[in-house]
Design an enzyme around this catalytic site. Structure first.
Site, short mmCIF file in Angstrom:
data_model
loop_
_atom_site.label_atom_id
_atom_site.label_comp_id
_atom_site.label_asym_id
_atom_site.label_seq_id
_atom_site.Cartn_x
_atom_site.Cartn_y
_atom_site.Cartn_z
CE LYS A 104 -3.99 1.98 0.24
NZ LYS A 104 -3.55 2.72 -0.98
CE LYS A 140 4.72 7.49 -2.35
NZ LYS A 140 3.90 8.05 -1.27
CG ASP A 180 3.27 10.98 -3.11
OD1 ASP A 180 3.11 10.90 -1.89
OD2 ASP A 180 4.30 11.48 -3.61
#
Ligand code: NDP
Length: 460
Positions: A104, A140, A180
């Site tokens: 995640k 990520k 992000d």
């Protein structure tokens, strides 16, 4: 590695030797990965007392294992601009650790993206996700694609090409990306649309940060910024301080910054400055967040234009100047290493009382050391900004249950999660001999849970 039996007699030496040895190994194995090495070193410094107390982690090689990603996926992303010219970017997904749940972590689109930045972010995510108490592992991803000055269709085509490859490696029980830097709701929806197209039908729970009209959670947009303020408020409270009546500066003017400003103001603070990568605005009357939203969320404009709406505001080129403004609380919410030693000196000389990291690793090691030496309250990113991923995990739960919680329900749960994270950082800091040091507390509390899960799952 030193002989465990012999060094049990001197647990401190054993721990120091172990940390030193593994760090040297990591430096050798990851040459030139500046940000990744910075992030590992910061964790390692905190973990020495853990290894003195629990040498079985050394025997199980936990540090060696936790610093090596499960896998790193890199791929070509070819896409066509509006003029028919083809461009190539590089896509990444670092699947770092899945001992607590599916990978995640967000997706970042920014020209600075490289392996080191992806790895540092995914590594930090291990400890952050563990701190939330939710069943999520760490990853990520992103690309060196620059969304600035691209048309909406160019962004859509880029995202579709990116997702065509990445879709092979993600899924609701495997890896659940979110946004992000450079990736907001629009990009998440494009990713989700392309994933569904490739997998035939609507798959819930593959992404978080979706539009609440199409399976997203209410409160996710606000979660990282609000969560940072909830955490900071806890830290201030135990030190007889609060946001009420404080002067605050917030770097950035993106998702995290906007909602950190909004909540700080709601709690009675005056936010006097915010920035983007070109410069910063300063308004002694207090920043109007609605104007920032208008410029950034709806207009894709530069922060410089804020002056057009508020004549009392001043604009300065060069975003790092923001740290020379007098404030009680500084909230770095833009990007990594934005507060270096020089900026930290300015803040300390201006009597800053507290720092809370909304961005990931926004302070260099030298800056953090200076804050700690000067007794400035410090809320580290992996705890302070964990609210975003915590609400992402809530979005996954809602998707699985086919339910939608109200904004207030989510916000209440977020507050509770941030309270619990704060308490676990505080108690780990006490238990391991650094009372009140939330950096050490966050690193240790985040580490212990993952380390125990890694041992429970056997050597792999
Ligand atoms: P956004 O893209 O929404 O906003 C980023 C902001 O930071 C923009 O104002 C941008 O300005 C500015 N910025 C980017 N690079 C620089 C730079 N080199 N110097 C100064 N300012 C810069 O991103 P987010 O708000 O989502 O993310 C901000 C930080 O928070 C990142 O570190 C991210 O990893 C972290 N984070 C985000 C979470 C989330 O839920 N979104 C969760 C947890 C952490 P410009 O527009 O000029 O580029």
């Amino acid at each position: 590695m030193s002989n465990l039996n012999e060094t049990y007699e001197d647990p401190k030496k054993l721990a120091n030797d172990y940390v030193h040895e593994v760090y040297s190994l990591i430096k050798k194995r990851n040459p030139g990965e500046v940000e990744f090495l910075q992030a590992t070193r910061e964790i390692f410094d905190s973990l020495r007392p853990v290894f003195s107390k629990n040498p079985h982690y050394i025997r199980d090689g936990i540090l060696e294992r936790i610093t090596e990603p499960d896998r790193i996926i890199t791929f070509r992303v070819a896409w066509e601009d509006d003029q028919g010219k083809v461009h190539v970017n590089r896509g990444y997904r670092v699947q770092f650790n899945s001992d607590l749940g599916p990978y995640k972590g967000g997706i970042r689109f920014h020209p600075s993206v490289n392996t080191s930045i992806m790895k540092f972010l995914a590594f930090e995510q291990i400890f952050k996700n563990s701190l939330t108490g939710q069943p999520i592992g760490a990853g990520k991803g992103g690309s060196d694609f620059d969304p600035k000055n691209k048309s909406e269709r160019e962004i859509m085509r880029f995202v579709q090409s990116f997702m065509t490859e990445l879709s092979k490696y993600i899924g609701p029980d495997l890896d659940v990306p979110a946004g992000d830097i450079g990736v907001g709701r629009r990009e998440v929806e494009y990713m989700s649309g392309q994933y569904n197209r490739l997998h035939g039908g609507h798959k819930a729970g593959v992404f978080t940060g979706k539009d609440p009209n199409y399976g997203g959670s209410l409160g996710r947009k606000e979660a990282t910024g609000y969560g940072t303020i909830y955490f900071a408020e806890e830290m201030l409270r135990v030190n007889d301080l609060s946001f009420k009546g404080s002067r605050v500066i917030v770097s950035g003017s993106g998702n995290v910054s906007i909602y950190a400003m909004e909540k700080a103001i709601e709690l009675g603070a005056k936010v006097v400055a915010c920035s983007d990568s070109s410069g910063y605005i300063y308004d002694e009357n207090g920043i109007n967040v609605e104007t920032v939203k208008l410029l950034k969320e709806e207009g894709n404009k530069r922060i410089k234009e804020y002056k057009k709406f508020h004549s009392s505001a001043k604009y300065f080129d060069e975003c790092t100047g923001i740290w020379s403004i007098n404030c009680d609380i500084a909230l770095p919410c833009a990007t990594q290493n934005e507060i270096d030693e020089a900026a930290a000196h300015k803040l300390v000389n201006n009597n800053v009382k507290a720092i809370a990291e909304g961005a990931n690793m926004p302070c260099t090691k030298e800056a953090i050391d200076l804050f700690v030496e000067n007794g400035i309250l410090f809320a580290p990113a992996k705890a302070a900004n964990a609210g975003g991923v915590a609400v992402s995990a809530m979005e996954m739960s809602q998707n699985s249950m086919r339910l939608n919680w109200t904004f207030d329900e989510v916000d209440e749960k977020l507050k509770q999660v941030m309270h619990e994270i704060f308490q676990s950082c505080l108690s780990a800091s006490k238990e391991y001999g650094h009372p009140g040091n939330l950096i050490v507390g966050a690193n240790i509390a985040g580490f212990l849970k993952v380390a125990d899960a890694m041992i429970a799952h056997g050597i792999r």
